[in-house]
Design a protein around this motif. Structure first.
Motif, mmCIF file in Angstrom:
data_model
loop_
_atom_site.group_PDB
_atom_site.id
_atom_site.type_symbol
_atom_site.label_atom_id
_atom_site.label_comp_id
_atom_site.label_asym_id
_atom_site.label_seq_id
_atom_site.Cartn_x
_atom_site.Cartn_y
_atom_site.Cartn_z
ATOM 1 N N GLU A 41 4.771 5.575 3.096
ATOM 2 C CA GLU A 41 3.462 6.231 3.190
ATOM 3 C C GLU A 41 2.686 6.012 1.897
ATOM 4 O OE1 GLU A 41 2.004 7.497 5.817
ATOM 5 O OE2 GLU A 41 3.779 7.212 7.060
ATOM 6 N N ASP A 42 1.365 6.136 1.986
ATOM 7 C CA ASP A 42 0.532 5.817 0.824
ATOM 8 C C ASP A 42 0.399 7.010 -0.137
ATOM 9 O OD1 ASP A 42 -1.277 7.525 2.003
ATOM 10 O OD2 ASP A 42 -2.606 5.950 2.719
ATOM 11 N N LYS A 43 -0.246 6.716 -1.273
ATOM 12 C CA LYS A 43 -0.409 7.708 -2.339
ATOM 13 C C LYS A 43 -1.085 8.980 -1.856
ATOM 14 C CE LYS A 43 -0.750 6.121 -6.943
ATOM 15 N NZ LYS A 43 -1.375 5.375 -7.936
ATOM 16 N N GLU A 47 0.808 -1.234 0.000
ATOM 17 C CA GLU A 47 0.000 0.000 0.000
ATOM 18 C C GLU A 47 0.837 1.277 0.000
ATOM 19 O OE1 GLU A 47 -3.478 -0.316 -0.062
ATOM 20 O OE2 GLU A 47 -3.135 -2.478 0.038
ATOM 21 N N ALA A 48 2.134 1.172 0.343
ATOM 22 C CA ALA A 48 2.967 2.385 0.374
ATOM 23 C C ALA A 48 3.547 2.645 -1.008
ATOM 24 C CB ALA A 48 4.094 2.229 1.379
#
Ligand code: SF4
Length: 305
Positions: free
Chosen positions: A276-278, A19-20
């Protein structure tokens, strides 16, 4: 400390986390283990042995590098995943061996990542290679005192940074982990000001921001640090089973630190987020396309500019 043969792979794509947005980094595991024993260090839970191990079959590492460099146009790689790149350098002189290897790979960016001030070997070299980046993991001295008690002081790290920068090296900075605690704002504000005093913004290869995260298995190690502040911020278990700050708290940390960097150092800096994610990327660093290829190319070009 012991010396041994690496039976597995030396070069690995950084596993990042599902997810990152991955930054496309590669790890070169030429040695493992670290004498510093920081409270949040996941090596304390991951590594089978605490004793630092230095691998001796470096010719095999070189062969692997050759293979990977043929497939990756913008290869960035470093030894800081399972160790501190320079903590034991005065005893082993491994940095000299590493630099000799990367002299043969001028288009691959190699990063030494450290909390030490062990730059003696780097300063002795007559020629500074353009593809070598020296990076420091930095935290405010108040946090160093409690979470990184066995590491050199912030002042010693900054002095070392200033010296290698003067010598012609590009510098990397890692604010990782950012730690939430009482007074975190003045602590990080002062840290950024102190960096601004020694750094030439045009010589920064990259600057990462990453918030505290650790697996459940690390808790016993953390509890050994009686003054630790790691539990002062609200932590939740993430999709990767690691504990990290609740997202609004992480965003507050990132927003504040980014603003301090922009106003005290420069707005024109290659910042990036670790794990960290989008969504976080889009809000905090809207000028960068949040995908592995684009982020990696952006950081590579920044280091080689
Ligand atoms: S963002 Fe951090 S964890 Fe993810 S690939 Fe880059 S260095 Fe590795």
């Amino acid at each position: 400390m012991k010396f041994s043969e690496q039976k597995g792979k030396f070069v690995k794509h950084c596993p990042c986390t599902p997810e990152a947005v991955s930054c496309g980094y590669y790890n070169l595991n030429l040695h493992t283990g670290c004498p510093y024993s920081c409270s949040y260090c996941i090596l304390q839970a991951y590594l089978e042995t605490k004793e630092p191990v230095f691998f001796t079959n470096l010719q095999d590492a070189e062969k692997e590098l050759l293979d990977v460099s043929r497939t990756q146009k913008y290869l960035r790689i470093g030894t800081g995943e399972l160790t501190d790149s320079l903590a034991l350098d005065p005893q082993t002189n491994y940095s000299r061996k590493i630099i000799k290897i990367f002299e043969k790979f001028p288009s691959v960016i190699f990063e030494f990542k450290t909390k030490s001030a062990n730059i003696g070997n780097l300063l002795k070299l007559k020629k500074v290679l353009r593809n070598i980046v020296i990076s420091w993991s930095l935290n405010p001295q108040e946090i160093i005192n409690r979470e990184e008690a066995f590491t050199p002081s912030l002042a010693a790290r900054l002095k070392a940074m200033e010296q290698v920068q003067k010598n012609g090296y590009k510098i990397g900075i890692h604010f990782d982990p950012l730690i939430y605690c009482q007074n975190w704002k003045p602590y990080y504000r002062n840290l950024v000001r102190e960096i601004a005093r020694v750094i030439n913004p045009g010589r920064i290869a990259w600057w990462s921001l990453g918030a505290l995260r650790f697996p459940y298995s690390l808790r016993e190690h953390i509890f050994k640090h009686k003054d630790s502040m790691l539990f002062e911020g609200e932590l939740i278990k993430g999709y990767d089973d690691k504990y990290r700050y609740f997202k609004p708290l992480r965003m507050e940390l990132f927003r504040f630190v980014k603003q301090r960097i922009y106003s005290d150092v420069s707005r024109d800096l290659p910042l990036y987020l670790c794990m960290e994610d989008k969504e976080a990327w889009q809000e905090l660093l809207p000028g960068i396309e949040p995908g592995e290829e684009s982020v990696n190319r952006y950081l590579y070009q920044s280091a080689t500019a």
